[in-house]
Design an enzyme around this catalytic site. Sequence first.
Site, mmCIF file in Angstrom:
data_model
loop_
_atom_site.group_PDB
_atom_site.id
_atom_site.type_symbol
_atom_site.label_atom_id
_atom_site.label_comp_id
_atom_site.label_asym_id
_atom_site.label_seq_id
_atom_site.Cartn_x
_atom_site.Cartn_y
_atom_site.Cartn_z
ATOM 1 N N ALA A 250 14.724 48.173 120.239
ATOM 2 C CA ALA A 250 13.597 47.264 120.012
ATOM 3 C C ALA A 250 12.369 47.531 120.867
ATOM 4 C CB ALA A 250 14.057 45.826 120.223
ATOM 5 N N ALA A 251 12.537 48.017 122.088
ATOM 6 C CA ALA A 251 11.384 48.153 122.982
ATOM 7 C C ALA A 251 10.368 49.146 122.414
ATOM 8 C CB ALA A 251 11.857 48.610 124.365
ATOM 9 N N PRO A 252 9.073 48.876 122.606
ATOM 10 C CA PRO A 252 8.474 47.773 123.374
ATOM 11 C C PRO A 252 8.311 46.466 122.615
ATOM 12 C CG PRO A 252 6.761 49.234 122.622
ATOM 13 C CD PRO A 252 8.050 49.865 122.175
ATOM 14 N N CYS A 370 9.125 58.372 114.688
ATOM 15 C CA CYS A 370 7.736 58.831 114.805
ATOM 16 C C CYS A 370 7.733 60.351 114.975
ATOM 17 C CB CYS A 370 6.999 58.129 115.936
ATOM 18 S SG CYS A 370 7.759 58.296 117.559
#
Length: 431
Positions: A250-252, A370
């Site tokens: 989950a971060a950030p 990404c």
Amino acid sequence: MSDGIAPRVVAARVLALVVDQGRSLKTELAAALPTLEDVRDRALVEAICFAVLRRRPVYEAALTRWLARPLGRGDAQLRGLLMVGFAQLDVLKVPPYAALSATVDACRVLGWPHRVSFVNAVLRRAQRERLPVVSSDAAWPRWLAERIRADWGEQAEAIFDASLKPAPMWLRVNLRYGDRHTYVQRLQAAGLEAVPSGLVPEALALDCSVPVVQLPGFQGGEVSVQDLSAQQVAALLSPAPHARLLDACAAPGGKAAHLLERAPTLCLTALDVDMQRLRRVAETCDRIHVKARLCVADATDLAAWWDGEPFDAVLLDAPCSATGVVRRQPDVLLHRRAEDLLPLLNIQSRLLDACWRTLRPGGVLVYVTCSVLRAENQTQLEAFLARTADACAEDPGDAYGQPAGLGRQRLPGEQGGDGFFYARLIKDISM
């Protein structure tokens, strides 16, 4: 320290740490910028560092051409300072007198009064002469450039070119507080212009990057900073309002926050292996006034965190090579090694298998990276589908980029967004 000198000193020190010691640009900027009181100085340091890292091969070629003797290993900060000067003249278009004067004064502050004439001479030569021309992939490690070319053929040049250009600052308007058009008007009142995206109803591209403190309503959760490609994930997942949802890495916290802005009644579990990074998720949730269950754990170790109750939807934003966000993280090209890739592929594979076990029949898992490397994206997806009988892929559609096997790939710069891979997987209810 006189005006204009401090940011040049800080930039030279940060660049030396990043380029010569392999430190993270984000980490070093986070430590260095608070030492500068003026937000304009902080912005200048960031602009210089990004410009240098994007144009580093050009500046290194200039130093090789113009210096009678190469700088030594102990001259990292001096090399950084010269590149600070180059970037001001080349990219930032600082008036030559101001650029040379402040950079030469920074040389004195850094403790090299005996090198002042040398720095001045090199920068004056940069002012007079054209910088060398290098190939668009010069900053990329050879192994990685070759892999990009093998994966993308004629499109590889577009990837290299886009990665050299500054990324736009994308905003995500929190529609719980007002519509996008009204927020554009608030930006205009603050002297800022923005262009709405046709792909995401919350998305706006600013005409220039600004500190978040200048964004109306930022501290109150009315707007967030998030790239367009990342903003598109929420619509691809589209969980029901009261669904149990897992954000496995989950971060950030930007994607979890977006999902909760759209559906505050979600029962969302935000998982991350890093406590410090998970704190950022908590801070984001507090700022936008939403709640999530936060859990520090390795998503692949189900016994450590999962209670056995299936999730309706899972978001897996997997750790990856970050080759799609080089324009935002130019130091990626300094740090990435060929031997890094296989461990990443193994982690992605293990995460897919573990997260799939937590998903109910009929549920949706969205896998995103990404990255622009096929090994992490369509090849990883194909391998998962081959070993997982109850998994099938749905085409995300043209809004998510070009077809990439059973997923979609946006290349860097397309639609103004970062390079991103998207896959939407459905768990067969009949098995």
